[in-house]
Design a protein around this motif. Sequence first.
Motif, PDB file in Angstrom:
ATOM      1  N   ARG A   1      10.323  -2.475   3.758  1.00 42.64           N
ATOM      2  CA  ARG A   1      11.183  -3.516   4.322  1.00 42.64           C
ATOM      3  C   ARG A   1      11.011  -3.623   5.826  1.00 42.64           C
ATOM      4  O   ARG A   1      10.875  -4.732   6.370  1.00 42.64           O
ATOM      5  CB  ARG A   1      12.645  -3.206   3.985  1.00 42.64           C
ATOM      6  CG  ARG A   1      13.615  -4.295   4.411  1.00 42.64           C
ATOM      7  CD  ARG A   1      15.006  -4.010   3.883  1.00 42.64           C
ATOM      8  NE  ARG A   1      15.925  -5.083   4.176  1.00 42.64           N
ATOM      9  CZ  ARG A   1      17.172  -5.140   3.701  1.00 42.64           C
ATOM     10  NH1 ARG A   1      17.621  -4.184   2.919  1.00 42.64           N
ATOM     11  NH2 ARG A   1      17.952  -6.155   4.015  1.00 42.64           N
ATOM     12  N   ILE A   2      10.972  -2.497   6.524  1.00 41.89           N
ATOM     13  CA  ILE A   2      10.821  -2.537   7.983  1.00 41.89           C
ATOM     14  C   ILE A   2       9.465  -3.103   8.368  1.00 41.89           C
ATOM     15  O   ILE A   2       9.351  -3.987   9.235  1.00 41.89           O
ATOM     16  CB  ILE A   2      11.022  -1.122   8.564  1.00 41.89           C
ATOM     17  CG1 ILE A   2      12.465  -0.663   8.360  1.00 41.89           C
ATOM     18  CG2 ILE A   2      10.669  -1.107  10.048  1.00 41.89           C
ATOM     19  CD1 ILE A   2      12.722   0.755   8.812  1.00 41.89           C
ATOM     20  N   SER A   3       8.410  -2.613   7.725  1.00 42.30           N
ATOM     21  CA  SER A   3       7.072  -3.109   8.062  1.00 42.30           C
ATOM     22  C   SER A   3       6.918  -4.589   7.715  1.00 42.30           C
ATOM     23  O   SER A   3       6.272  -5.348   8.444  1.00 42.30           O
ATOM     24  CB  SER A   3       6.014  -2.290   7.324  1.00 42.30           C
ATOM     25  OG  SER A   3       6.175  -2.399   5.923  1.00 42.30           O
ATOM     26  N   SER A   4       7.537  -5.033   6.616  1.00 35.07           N
ATOM     27  CA  SER A   4       7.441  -6.437   6.233  1.00 35.07           C
ATOM     28  C   SER A   4       8.188  -7.338   7.203  1.00 35.07           C
ATOM     29  O   SER A   4       7.723  -8.435   7.532  1.00 35.07           O
ATOM     30  CB  SER A   4       7.996  -6.624   4.818  1.00 35.07           C
ATOM     31  OG  SER A   4       7.244  -5.896   3.879  1.00 35.07           O
ATOM     32  N   HIS A   5       9.362  -6.890   7.683  1.00 35.56           N
ATOM     33  CA  HIS A   5      10.109  -7.706   8.636  1.00 35.56           C
ATOM     34  C   HIS A   5       9.343  -7.875   9.939  1.00 35.56           C
ATOM     35  O   HIS A   5       9.295  -8.975  10.519  1.00 35.56           O
ATOM     36  CB  HIS A   5      11.472  -7.064   8.915  1.00 35.56           C
ATOM     37  CG  HIS A   5      12.450  -7.232   7.798  1.00 35.56           C
ATOM     38  ND1 HIS A   5      12.326  -8.224   6.848  1.00 35.56           N
ATOM     39  CD2 HIS A   5      13.590  -6.551   7.471  1.00 35.56           C
ATOM     40  CE1 HIS A   5      13.333  -8.147   5.993  1.00 35.56           C
ATOM     41  NE2 HIS A   5      14.099  -7.129   6.343  1.00 35.56           N
TER      42      HIS A   5
ATOM     43  N   PHE B   1       2.117  -4.236   8.685  1.00 32.36           N
ATOM     44  CA  PHE B   1       2.276  -4.048   7.244  1.00 32.36           C
ATOM     45  C   PHE B   1       1.508  -2.830   6.743  1.00 32.36           C
ATOM     46  O   PHE B   1       1.961  -2.131   5.823  1.00 32.36           O
ATOM     47  CB  PHE B   1       1.805  -5.300   6.508  1.00 32.36           C
ATOM     48  CG  PHE B   1       2.035  -5.252   5.028  1.00 32.36           C
ATOM     49  CD1 PHE B   1       3.276  -5.564   4.497  1.00 32.36           C
ATOM     50  CD2 PHE B   1       1.017  -4.882   4.156  1.00 32.36           C
ATOM     51  CE1 PHE B   1       3.500  -5.506   3.124  1.00 32.36           C
ATOM     52  CE2 PHE B   1       1.226  -4.841   2.790  1.00 32.36           C
ATOM     53  CZ  PHE B   1       2.470  -5.145   2.274  1.00 32.36           C
ATOM     54  N   SER B   2       0.362  -2.556   7.332  1.00 33.56           N
ATOM     55  CA  SER B   2      -0.470  -1.452   6.846  1.00 33.56           C
ATOM     56  C   SER B   2       0.061  -0.087   7.243  1.00 33.56           C
ATOM     57  O   SER B   2      -0.472   0.927   6.785  1.00 33.56           O
ATOM     58  CB  SER B   2      -1.906  -1.612   7.366  1.00 33.56           C
ATOM     59  OG  SER B   2      -1.941  -1.581   8.785  1.00 33.56           O
ATOM     60  N   THR B   3       1.095  -0.021   8.095  1.00 39.16           N
ATOM     61  CA  THR B   3       1.658   1.284   8.452  1.00 39.16           C
ATOM     62  C   THR B   3       2.277   1.988   7.247  1.00 39.16           C
ATOM     63  O   THR B   3       2.481   3.204   7.271  1.00 39.16           O
ATOM     64  CB  THR B   3       2.720   1.124   9.548  1.00 39.16           C
ATOM     65  OG1 THR B   3       3.707   0.165   9.116  1.00 39.16           O
ATOM     66  CG2 THR B   3       2.097   0.652  10.854  1.00 39.16           C
ATOM     67  N   VAL B   4       2.588   1.210   6.192  1.00 38.79           N
ATOM     68  CA  VAL B   4       3.165   1.832   4.994  1.00 38.79           C
ATOM     69  C   VAL B   4       2.187   2.811   4.376  1.00 38.79           C
ATOM     70  O   VAL B   4       2.576   3.858   3.832  1.00 38.79           O
ATOM     71  CB  VAL B   4       3.560   0.739   3.982  1.00 38.79           C
ATOM     72  CG1 VAL B   4       4.131   1.362   2.721  1.00 38.79           C
ATOM     73  CG2 VAL B   4       4.561  -0.219   4.600  1.00 38.79           C
ATOM     74  N   LYS B   5       0.895   2.495   4.450  1.00 33.61           N
ATOM     75  CA  LYS B   5      -0.118   3.364   3.843  1.00 33.61           C
ATOM     76  C   LYS B   5      -0.184   4.727   4.521  1.00 33.61           C
ATOM     77  O   LYS B   5      -0.666   5.700   3.923  1.00 33.61           O
ATOM     78  CB  LYS B   5      -1.485   2.685   3.924  1.00 33.61           C
ATOM     79  CG  LYS B   5      -1.622   1.453   3.037  1.00 33.61           C
ATOM     80  CD  LYS B   5      -1.556   1.817   1.563  1.00 33.61           C
ATOM     81  CE  LYS B   5      -1.822   0.625   0.680  1.00 33.61           C
ATOM     82  NZ  LYS B   5      -1.772   0.960  -0.761  1.00 33.61           N
ATOM     83  N   ASN B   6       0.273   4.793   5.770  1.00 39.24           N
ATOM     84  CA  ASN B   6       0.220   6.063   6.490  1.00 39.24           C
ATOM     85  C   ASN B   6       1.423   6.954   6.198  1.00 39.24           C
ATOM     86  O   ASN B   6       1.480   8.089   6.671  1.00 39.24           O
ATOM     87  CB  ASN B   6       0.147   5.799   8.005  1.00 39.24           C
ATOM     88  CG  ASN B   6      -1.105   5.029   8.391  1.00 39.24           C
ATOM     89  OD1 ASN B   6      -2.158   5.183   7.780  1.00 39.24           O
ATOM     90  ND2 ASN B   6      -0.991   4.181   9.414  1.00 39.24           N
ATOM     91  N   SER B   7       2.391   6.431   5.442  1.00 43.10           N
ATOM     92  CA  SER B   7       3.583   7.206   5.112  1.00 43.10           C
ATOM     93  C   SER B   7       3.430   7.838   3.733  1.00 43.10           C
ATOM     94  O   SER B   7       2.764   7.281   2.859  1.00 43.10           O
ATOM     95  CB  SER B   7       4.832   6.302   5.130  1.00 43.10           C
ATOM     96  OG  SER B   7       4.961   5.647   6.379  1.00 43.10           O
ATOM     97  N   PRO B   8       4.048   8.992   3.523  1.00 43.69           N
ATOM     98  CA  PRO B   8       3.982   9.614   2.187  1.00 43.69           C
ATOM     99  C   PRO B   8       4.714   8.750   1.169  1.00 43.69           C
ATOM    100  O   PRO B   8       5.839   8.302   1.404  1.00 43.69           O
ATOM    101  CB  PRO B   8       4.665  10.966   2.388  1.00 43.69           C
ATOM    102  CG  PRO B   8       5.511  10.798   3.617  1.00 43.69           C
ATOM    103  CD  PRO B   8       4.805   9.809   4.485  1.00 43.69           C
ATOM    104  N   MET B   9       4.073   8.499   0.041  1.00 42.49           N
ATOM    105  CA  MET B   9       4.609   7.620  -0.977  1.00 42.49           C
ATOM    106  C   MET B   9       4.835   8.393  -2.273  1.00 42.49           C
ATOM    107  O   MET B   9       4.080   9.308  -2.611  1.00 42.49           O
ATOM    108  CB  MET B   9       3.651   6.447  -1.233  1.00 42.49           C
ATOM    109  CG  MET B   9       3.293   5.635   0.011  1.00 42.49           C
ATOM    110  SD  MET B   9       4.685   4.692   0.643  1.00 42.49           S
ATOM    111  CE  MET B   9       4.848   3.484  -0.664  1.00 42.49           C
TER     112      MET B   9
ATOM    113  N   VAL C   1       3.805  -6.685  -4.064  1.00 39.69           N
ATOM    114  CA  VAL C   1       4.655  -6.522  -2.892  1.00 39.69           C
ATOM    115  C   VAL C   1       4.387  -7.667  -1.926  1.00 39.69           C
ATOM    116  O   VAL C   1       3.237  -7.945  -1.579  1.00 39.69           O
ATOM    117  CB  VAL C   1       4.397  -5.172  -2.201  1.00 39.69           C
ATOM    118  CG1 VAL C   1       5.322  -4.997  -1.002  1.00 39.69           C
ATOM    119  CG2 VAL C   1       4.578  -4.025  -3.184  1.00 39.69           C
ATOM    120  N   GLY C   2       5.465  -8.346  -1.521  1.00 41.18           N
ATOM    121  CA  GLY C   2       5.385  -9.399  -0.521  1.00 41.18           C
ATOM    122  C   GLY C   2       6.205  -9.045   0.700  1.00 41.18           C
ATOM    123  O   GLY C   2       6.771  -7.950   0.798  1.00 41.18           O
ATOM    124  N   LEU C   3       6.299  -9.992   1.627  1.00 33.54           N
ATOM    125  CA  LEU C   3       7.079  -9.755   2.835  1.00 33.54           C
ATOM    126  C   LEU C   3       8.575  -9.889   2.584  1.00 33.54           C
ATOM    127  O   LEU C   3       9.365  -9.448   3.413  1.00 33.54           O
ATOM    128  CB  LEU C   3       6.652 -10.726   3.939  1.00 33.54           C
ATOM    129  CG  LEU C   3       5.192 -10.632   4.394  1.00 33.54           C
ATOM    130  CD1 LEU C   3       4.928 -11.598   5.530  1.00 33.54           C
ATOM    131  CD2 LEU C   3       4.825  -9.210   4.799  1.00 33.54           C
TER     132      LEU C   3
END
Length: 324
Positions: free
Chosen positions: A176-180, A226-234, A103-105
């Motif tokens: 996508r949101i966190s990467s932007h 970017f690390s906020t993704v880890k706090n979301s259910p995946m 995963v990249g930006l």
Amino acid sequence: MALLDGVYPFYLQQRKVFLFDVSTITVIVVFLTFACSFLLIIPGIRGRVRLYWTLRVLFNLFMGVGIVTVQFTGDWETGWVRANTSYKSFSPALVSADIGLHVGLAGVNISTLDAGTQQDLINETINYNEHFPWSFNADYDQRYRQGLERGLPRPILYVAEKFTTQSPCSMQRQYRISSHYASATLWVAFCTWLISNMLFSMPVLIYGGYMLLATGAFMILSLLSFSTVKNSPMCLIQFGTVTLHTGYGGSFWLTLAIGLLCFVAGISVVTLHYCNLDLLKTFFDLREDEAEEFQEMTEAYTNLHFVNRGLSPSQPPRLNPNII
């Protein structure tokens, strides 16, 4: 490759796993050109200033190339798993393959590599990689539909489907949101890095230190974004009994290292400004400039009338008592 009902189910030509992105190579070449150009000036610099100048140039270029390069890399988050999975559509044959997610930006890269077994079932070498972008000028769902039409390997399509907008996982929206936001914050950090270099070339070193602190702060903010993704259910990416787990990749840790270096350098500059200003000016080669400027000012404002009469400029002239 064998036909399946008169249709090629996969690529007409094999896709190899990516090593470097073209944009990354371009950025590295540009900064290496700058570094070589500056290093050619080193023989003309004498004394300790040569060492200080070299350290400043290499350190600044390292930070600059790091800030720009991580914008185009695809290993902010990576993961690999070895699984027994079906490889061809409409085929019950299972193969052992290493499946990777990068995963990249600007998007995701999905790789499928041969695990060294059961190649005779498909009569080909498994070594593919596909990039699915989600930048503002790219349509992820359209790229996924094109992959379906071309007949990508099933492991790649399975992972790519998790990031489509129609997927209930909503993984693309989260990434996508966190990467932007992370990308925008990194560009702000690059701007503050440029401002710090301009301030370090002038006798306002403390403001250059403040800009380095701001650069480090914006880089840390990009990591937090970017690390906020880890706090979301995946959603889990499962291949039978095994699950593809991801962790922070090299670009994430490189950004963290450069941000911490900016903090250390900025704090050092600010501390030396208040504790040992002469040492700070010596490192930035500003003491000689000030001495030359003082000498030029002394020569420009020396009154030759006092020099010819043998009086110092601070001694007032004697008044003639005959003059009323």
